[in-house]
Design an enzyme around this catalytic site. Structure first.
Site, mmCIF file in Angstrom:
data_model
loop_
_atom_site.group_PDB
_atom_site.id
_atom_site.type_symbol
_atom_site.label_atom_id
_atom_site.label_comp_id
_atom_site.label_asym_id
_atom_site.label_seq_id
_atom_site.Cartn_x
_atom_site.Cartn_y
_atom_site.Cartn_z
ATOM 1 N N ARG A 4 0.861 -1.181 0.000
ATOM 2 C CA ARG A 4 0.000 0.000 0.000
ATOM 3 C C ARG A 4 0.895 1.228 0.000
ATOM 4 O O ARG A 4 1.805 1.338 0.827
ATOM 5 C CB ARG A 4 -0.909 0.009 1.229
ATOM 6 N N TYR B 256 -3.365 11.982 7.261
ATOM 7 C CA TYR B 256 -3.712 10.672 7.834
ATOM 8 C C TYR B 256 -3.309 9.598 6.840
ATOM 9 O O TYR B 256 -3.644 9.656 5.668
ATOM 10 C CB TYR B 256 -5.219 10.627 8.086
ATOM 11 N N ASP C 14 -5.059 3.895 -0.183
ATOM 12 C CA ASP C 14 -6.176 4.154 0.728
ATOM 13 C C ASP C 14 -6.500 5.647 0.706
ATOM 14 O O ASP C 14 -5.639 6.485 0.990
ATOM 15 C CB ASP C 14 -5.789 3.705 2.135
ATOM 16 N N HIS D 113 -8.990 6.894 2.621
ATOM 17 C CA HIS D 113 -9.448 7.194 3.974
ATOM 18 C C HIS D 113 -10.733 8.027 3.989
ATOM 19 O O HIS D 113 -10.863 8.980 4.770
ATOM 20 C CB HIS D 113 -8.345 7.886 4.790
ATOM 21 N N GLU E 30 -8.945 2.009 -2.000
ATOM 22 C CA GLU E 30 -9.644 1.663 -0.755
ATOM 23 C C GLU E 30 -10.343 2.861 -0.129
ATOM 24 O O GLU E 30 -9.802 3.975 -0.112
ATOM 25 C CB GLU E 30 -8.613 1.097 0.230
ATOM 26 N N GLU F 31 -13.574 -1.562 6.389
ATOM 27 C CA GLU F 31 -12.901 -1.718 7.673
ATOM 28 C C GLU F 31 -13.707 -1.120 8.822
ATOM 29 O O GLU F 31 -13.525 -1.521 9.969
ATOM 30 C CB GLU F 31 -11.493 -1.115 7.630
ATOM 31 N N ARG G 131 -13.626 -5.526 3.336
ATOM 32 C CA ARG G 131 -12.530 -5.436 4.303
ATOM 33 C C ARG G 131 -12.960 -5.511 5.765
ATOM 34 O O ARG G 131 -12.183 -5.220 6.666
ATOM 35 C CB ARG G 131 -11.767 -4.122 4.065
ATOM 36 N N HIS H 260 -8.952 -5.903 6.965
ATOM 37 C CA HIS H 260 -8.227 -4.865 7.680
ATOM 38 C C HIS H 260 -7.258 -5.550 8.655
ATOM 39 O O HIS H 260 -7.632 -6.504 9.338
ATOM 40 C CB HIS H 260 -9.265 -4.041 8.450
ATOM 41 N N GLU I 187 -4.237 -7.418 4.945
ATOM 42 C CA GLU I 187 -3.394 -6.304 5.370
ATOM 43 C C GLU I 187 -2.481 -6.734 6.508
ATOM 44 O O GLU I 187 -2.878 -7.505 7.385
ATOM 45 C CB GLU I 187 -4.273 -5.135 5.839
ATOM 46 N N TRP J 58 -18.675 14.407 5.018
ATOM 47 C CA TRP J 58 -19.568 13.571 4.204
ATOM 48 C C TRP J 58 -19.658 12.167 4.752
ATOM 49 O O TRP J 58 -18.702 11.598 5.198
ATOM 50 C CB TRP J 58 -19.087 13.550 2.748
#
Length: 403
Positions: A147, A159, A211, A213, A237, A263, A284, A313, A340, A403
């Site tokens: 990743r 992040y 990812d 996020h 992801e 996740e 995930r 995850h 992962e 959101w």
């Protein structure tokens, strides 16, 4: 046989972990992971005050019955706290049953579907060049899938990216949620450049993942998925929050980049529309947060009907107990995709001795009866709980991204 005793163990050998231990009147015990990162003590209270008293005296071999008893008996169903608590019970009971049978857990699930479990590691860097160096390190260590997350020019802290190059990424880094500044436009312009550099240096054989996020809207995610199509990602992801499952339908209309999510899911119903409409390619959800082995294998069975694979995850804020059980599940589940893997600290591995092992970019499942993970309770006492929270994002104008 009856459940005679059960209790929670909270320890922090690098990260906070919540473990449930269930002991039978014949001395056999099992352990389950109840860690909910950033809200650990909420699950401890739920277990101690509500779940454990309801377990005493029950037959630990009636896993299915106990699962439904705890799920339906709460009335207020689902939610991450409830489902993490149920998952810990479920994981511990499967551990007990496999020990009673004298078998590794994967045998009780139906035996091996594969000899080894492919994993992906995390490569992060403050800029593209330092990120590429981390990718190279993972390739040298045998990873077949990585990743890839890099800092974005003009954004101070992101992040998913370690604060210092070469250090492990630690998301829960403050007592209360830190506030990061986020720019969607800068991110969308930068990510394709990152993957162009990855493919130029490492070629086409390395599996690369990314990812988001949950930081985009569906049409923004569609733009990103289309932009990275030339670089053949293994998956994109968590590109949008999945409370509105139909958002993935819009993304799917615009890109062939494979999509992964789940996740933060805690039940089959969180993914039902995503799977049945084939809006995603990988699910995930974790054993710890989605109700344990009993529930997640139903989720995996549903996913298999629609060509959706598992991609559990596996961060360092889930304990080796969850990882051990997940590797047994991965070894069995027919529609496996990838697992992962963020390595735990050496101290964590000492607190949670286990028999699974990493080898050439894969996990090899252990052969001890049960899920193969234990806890050193005396050593665990040396690492007291310390509250740690995940960050939130604000746009450059100060708006909390919501959101």
């Amino acid at each position: 046989m009856k459940i005679e005793h059960a209790y929670t163990i909270v320890t922090s050998p690098g990260r906070n972990f919540v473990t449930l231990k269930i002991v039978t009147d014949e001395g056999t015990y099992g352990i389950g992971d109840a860690t909910l990162n950033g809200r650990e003590m909420a699950v401890v209270a739920y277990l101690d005050e509500h779940v454990i008293p309801a377990l005493i005296g029950r037959d630990p071999q009636r896993i299915e019955d106990i699962w439904h008893y705890l799920y339906r008996g709460a009335y207020w169903r689902r939610g991450p706290v409830t489902m993490s608590a149920i998952a810990a019970v479920d994981m511990a009971l499967w551990d007990i049953k496999a020990k009673l049978a004298g078998m590794p857990l994967y045998q009780l699930l139906g035996g091996k579907s594969r000899e080894r479990v492919m994993v992906y590691g995390h490569a992060t860097g403050r800029d593209i060049e330092s990120c590429l160096e981390e990718v190279a390190r993972h390739v040298d260590e045998g990873y077949k899938a990585v990743r890839v997350q890099a800092g974005v020019p003009g954004i101070a802290s992101i992040y998913g990216v370690a604060k210092k190059d070469g250090e492990p990424y630690e998301p829960a880094d403050a007592d209360l949620p830190a506030e990061h500044v986020w720019s969607t436009s800068k991110y969308l312009n930068h990510v394709p450049k990152l993957f162009a550099a990855v493919r130029e240096r490492f070629g086409d054989d390395l599996h690369v993942l990314h990812d988001v996020h949950h930081r985009l809207t569906p049409i923004e995610a569609a733009r990103l998925g289309k932009a990275v199509e030339p670089y053949n990602l293994f998956w994109l992801e968590d590109c949008v929050p999945a409370e509105n499952q139909e958002g993935f339908g819009l993304i799917r209309q615009h890109t062939t980049t494979p999509l992964a999510v789940g996740e933060v899911f805690n039940s089959l119903f969180d993914a039902k529309a995503l799977i049945e409409n084939q809006w995603i390619d990988y699910i995930r959800a974790t054993l710890t947060h989605a109700g344990g082995i009993t529930h997640v294998r139903r989720l995996a069975d549903l996913a298999g009907l629609y060509h959706v694979r598992t991609g559990f995850h596996g961060p360092t804020d889930l304990s080796p107990v969850c990882m051990g059980a997940a590797i047994h599940f991965d070894t069995w589940v027919p529609n496996f995709g990838i697992q992962e893997y963020m390595p735990h600290t050496a101290t964590t591995d000492e607190v949670f001795p286990h028999d699974y092992r990493f080898e050439d970019g894969h996990f090899i499942v252990g052969e001890n009866p049960g899920h193969g993970v234990d806890i050193d309770e005396e050593l665990a006492k040396q690492y007291p709980y310390k509250r740690a929270s995940l960050p939130v994002n604000r746009l450059e104008d100060g708006t909390l991204w919501h959101w």
